[in-house]
Motif scaffolding. Structure first.
Motif, short mmCIF file in Angstrom:
data_model
loop_
_atom_site.label_atom_id
_atom_site.label_comp_id
_atom_site.label_asym_id
_atom_site.label_seq_id
_atom_site.Cartn_x
_atom_site.Cartn_y
_atom_site.Cartn_z
N THR A 148 0.84 -1.19 0.00
CA THR A 148 0.00 0.00 0.00
C THR A 148 0.88 1.25 0.00
N ASP A 151 -0.51 3.55 4.65
CA ASP A 151 -1.32 2.84 5.64
C ASP A 151 -1.71 3.84 6.72
N PRO A 169 3.54 -1.33 3.77
CA PRO A 169 3.28 0.07 3.44
C PRO A 169 4.55 0.79 2.98
N LYS A 172 3.66 5.14 6.35
CA LYS A 172 2.62 5.01 7.37
C LYS A 172 2.11 6.40 7.76
#
Length: 180
Positions: A148, A151, A169, A172
């Motif tokens: 991702t 996150d 991630p 973050k």
């Protein structure tokens, strides 16, 4: 140390293309937030999209990955960029089956046993990407990792972990908010 440099460069790129917004926002989940990641700003900026693609691609074991998957809509340009960079075939996962044509949930070839890494834009609880994981697994694919861009650190990592999926991630929320 390289991961920290990449993270800082990505945060800088997200700020530069104005993808990070601070204020009061209502998220799709209905929750209120003091920040918003407008990933459409990031994916429409070629410099930021390339940065995301470069970092995400470097985290993929090319020899063990059959497909790069993206969930419509935000994950599509991200997965496409990573697929182009890695030359691993692209697989798109629709949120709903179309009522016409093949009526399928997937765009691209998928075979039983394929190892798929999903690329996601922003994870909060991980609900939408978990739906895609389960759909792919039901088809017979192996999915044990989601990359991702951001996150939000609101449960996605634990929810995915409970389904034997690692969340990877690039940035973050705590990294983004540290910058504010």
């Amino acid at each position: 140390m390289q991961e920290n440099n990449e993270k800082d460069e990505l945060i800088e790129a997200l700020n530069k293309c104005e993808a990070l917004k601070f204020g009061r926002f209502t998220l799709a989940s209905g929750k209120d937030s003091k920040y918003y990641v407008d990933i459409k700003k990031a994916i429409s900026d070629p410099v930021t999209l390339k940065k995301i693609s470069d970092i995400a691609s470097a985290r993929i074991d090319l020899s063990k990955t059959s497909r790069i998957g993206g969930v419509a809509l935000g994950g599509v340009p991200l997965a496409t960029a990573v697929s182009l960079k890695t030359e691993i075939p692209l697989l798109l996962v629709r949120k709903d089956a179309k009522a016409y044509g093949t009526r399928g949930r997937f765009v691209g070839d998928l075979e039983e046993g394929d190892k798929v890494i999903l690329i996601e834009d922003v994870t909060t609880s991980g609900g939408s990407v978990l739906e895609a994981v389960n759909l792919l697994r039901d088809f017979g694919a192996t999915v044990d990792e989601v990359i991702t861009v951001v996150d939000r650190e609101e449960g996605a990592e634990a929810n995915l972990w409970n389904e034997n999926v690692t969340l990877n991630p690039l940035v973050k929320a705590s990294d983004l908010l540290k910058e504010e």
